[in-house]
Motif scaffolding. Structure first.
Motif, PDB file in Angstrom:
ATOM      1  N   ALA A 119     -12.846  -1.120   7.923  1.00 24.98           N
ATOM      2  CA  ALA A 119     -12.386  -0.836   6.556  1.00 24.98           C
ATOM      3  C   ALA A 119     -13.184   0.314   5.949  1.00 24.98           C
ATOM      4  CB  ALA A 119     -12.507  -2.084   5.692  1.00 24.98           C
ATOM      5  N   VAL A 120     -14.508   0.295   6.122  1.00 28.35           N
ATOM      6  CA  VAL A 120     -15.358   1.357   5.565  1.00 28.35           C
ATOM      7  C   VAL A 120     -15.026   2.696   6.215  1.00 28.35           C
ATOM      8  CG1 VAL A 120     -17.731   2.198   5.392  1.00 28.35           C
ATOM      9  CG2 VAL A 120     -17.228  -0.207   4.929  1.00 28.35           C
ATOM     10  N   PHE A 121     -14.848   2.702   7.531  1.00 24.02           N
ATOM     11  CA  PHE A 121     -14.561   3.940   8.250  1.00 24.02           C
ATOM     12  C   PHE A 121     -13.214   4.534   7.808  1.00 24.02           C
ATOM     13  CE2 PHE A 121     -12.601   6.027  11.999  1.00 24.02           C
ATOM     14  CZ  PHE A 121     -13.466   7.115  12.093  1.00 24.02           C
ATOM     15  N   VAL A 122     -12.186   3.694   7.730  1.00 26.53           N
ATOM     16  CA  VAL A 122     -10.858   4.182   7.348  1.00 26.53           C
ATOM     17  C   VAL A 122     -10.849   4.650   5.894  1.00 26.53           C
ATOM     18  CG1 VAL A 122      -8.432   3.546   7.078  1.00 26.53           C
ATOM     19  CG2 VAL A 122      -9.705   2.747   9.062  1.00 26.53           C
ATOM     20  N   LEU A 123     -11.558   3.953   5.022  1.00 28.69           N
ATOM     21  CA  LEU A 123     -11.645   4.388   3.634  1.00 28.69           C
ATOM     22  C   LEU A 123     -12.399   5.714   3.512  1.00 28.69           C
ATOM     23  CD1 LEU A 123     -12.357   1.059   1.707  1.00 28.69           C
ATOM     24  CD2 LEU A 123     -10.269   2.427   1.658  1.00 28.69           C
ATOM     25  N   PHE A 124     -13.369   5.920   4.383  1.00 29.82           N
ATOM     26  CA  PHE A 124     -14.088   7.194   4.388  1.00 29.82           C
ATOM     27  C   PHE A 124     -13.140   8.335   4.764  1.00 29.82           C
ATOM     28  CE2 PHE A 124     -16.464  10.431   6.804  1.00 29.82           C
ATOM     29  CZ  PHE A 124     -17.303  10.892   5.793  1.00 29.82           C
ATOM     30  N   ILE A 125     -12.282   8.099   5.759  1.00 30.52           N
ATOM     31  CA  ILE A 125     -11.292   9.104   6.134  1.00 30.52           C
ATOM     32  C   ILE A 125     -10.324   9.346   4.979  1.00 30.52           C
ATOM     33  CG2 ILE A 125      -9.433   9.669   7.737  1.00 30.52           C
ATOM     34  CD1 ILE A 125     -10.833   8.044   9.844  1.00 30.52           C
ATOM     35  N   VAL A 160      -6.058   0.696   6.196  1.00 31.17           N
ATOM     36  CA  VAL A 160      -5.127   1.477   7.011  1.00 31.17           C
ATOM     37  C   VAL A 160      -3.921   1.903   6.169  1.00 31.17           C
ATOM     38  CG1 VAL A 160      -3.531   1.377   8.976  1.00 31.17           C
ATOM     39  CG2 VAL A 160      -5.839   0.453   9.193  1.00 31.17           C
ATOM     40  N   GLY A 161      -3.413   0.989   5.365  1.00 33.68           N
ATOM     41  CA  GLY A 161      -2.292   1.313   4.495  1.00 33.68           C
ATOM     42  C   GLY A 161      -2.633   2.377   3.471  1.00 33.68           C
ATOM     43  N   CYS A 162      -3.854   2.325   2.934  1.00 32.67           N
ATOM     44  CA  CYS A 162      -4.293   3.353   1.984  1.00 32.67           C
ATOM     45  C   CYS A 162      -4.318   4.721   2.646  1.00 32.67           C
ATOM     46  CB  CYS A 162      -5.683   3.006   1.448  1.00 32.67           C
ATOM     47  SG  CYS A 162      -5.725   1.643   0.277  1.00 32.67           S
ATOM     48  N   THR A 206       0.798  -1.234   0.000  1.00 33.96           N
ATOM     49  CA  THR A 206       0.000   0.000   0.000  1.00 33.96           C
ATOM     50  C   THR A 206       0.830   1.284   0.000  1.00 33.96           C
ATOM     51  OG1 THR A 206      -0.164   0.023   2.429  1.00 33.96           O
ATOM     52  CG2 THR A 206      -1.904  -1.132   1.205  1.00 33.96           C
ATOM     53  N   MET A 207       2.099   1.229   0.352  1.00 30.22           N
ATOM     54  CA  MET A 207       2.845   2.470   0.551  1.00 30.22           C
ATOM     55  C   MET A 207       3.007   3.281  -0.735  1.00 30.22           C
ATOM     56  SD  MET A 207       6.679   0.975   1.169  1.00 30.22           S
ATOM     57  CE  MET A 207       7.573   0.065  -0.087  1.00 30.22           C
TER      58      MET A 207
END
Length: 250
Positions: A232-238, A158-160, A74-75
């Motif tokens: 996953a949904v929450f972190v992608l939203f951020i 998280v990596g994204c 992801t980095m």
């Protein structure tokens, strides 16, 4: 949707038309083989009540290399494009921010999923080569790969996010592994402080070690499914908010 699939295919090419992607693939395959060989050697040296699947995935060695998969895949997603200046062109193109985020996340998750095919084939080779029944139940195998994909969904997100926060791949990788290590050690809070405090249940709920422990025994539970998918949904939203802020700032 057609535009999303075009972008997804482009991101996937970045993994398979790049030497680094194949290095990661080879590394994960080698570690899966080493974990399986170590578990089988343990079975040879001493009898065990645990299944082969449980013995492979519930070791310190597994967690050591498993957590390092995510910064590797992801980095580069956003950080490399920010560094090279191509992210600005992408964000000014007639595409939606959510399409940019989902295409990169989807490509990383697809690549992550493919990483586990050699490991599955290694388990099946146990039957093909020895011609004896496998030392694990089908439920244990299903549970193991289910929880690995669920954890992968959250950890890849998280990596994204980490990659979206910086233009440096190294910093993105360090942020990713840092957040995942913190999450990992939160699972040991009850081992250190005991069970005599109100938040003990919360730490059991987020403990990846416990989730892997139960799923590799074939004990499926819906609570980890809700936890990892909602995370996953929450972190992608951020991540979406971070990229969208960059877009309008330009």
């Amino acid at each position: 949707m057609r535009l999303l699939f075009i972008m997804l295919r482009k991101e996937l090419k970045g993994y398979f038309f790049n030497l680094f992607g194949w290095v990661v693939f080879a590394f994960v395959t080698a570690m899966q083989g080493a974990a399986l060989s170590t578990a089988m050697k343990g079975f040879r040296d001493a009898p065990s009540q645990d299944s082969l699947v449980y013995s492979v995935f519930n070791t310190t060695l597994f967690w050591f290399w498993f957590l390092f998969i995510f910064p590797l895949i992801t980095m580069r997603l956003f950080a490399e494009e920010e560094r090279s200046g191509t992210l600005e062109g992408l964000l000014t193109a007639p595409v939606r921010t959510w399409q940019v985020v989902l295409s990169k996340y989807g490509a990383a998750m697809t690549f992550y999923t493919l990483l586990w095919i050699p490991g599955y084939l290694q388990f099946r080779m146990y039957e093909w080569v020895t011609d004896i029944p496998p030392a694990y139940a089908p439920g244990a195998m299903l549970g193991a790969y289910s929880i690995i994909l669920l954890m992968g969904a959250a950890f890849t997100a998280v990596g994204c996010l980490a990659s979206a926060l910086t233009s440096s791949q190294i910093i993105a990788g360090l942020l990713t592994i840092g957040m995942l290590v913190i999450q990992f050690f939160l699972g040991y809070v009850t081992n250190i402080w005991g069970e005599d405090f109100r938040a003990a249940g919360l730490f059991h709920y987020i403990s990846s070690q416990e989730h892997l422990h139960y799923f590799t025994r074939g004990l499926l539970d819906t609570r980890p499914v809700v936890f990892y998918l909602s995370s996953a949904v929450f972190v992608l939203f951020i991540t979406y908010q971070v990229i969208d802020y960059r877009r309008w700032r330009r």
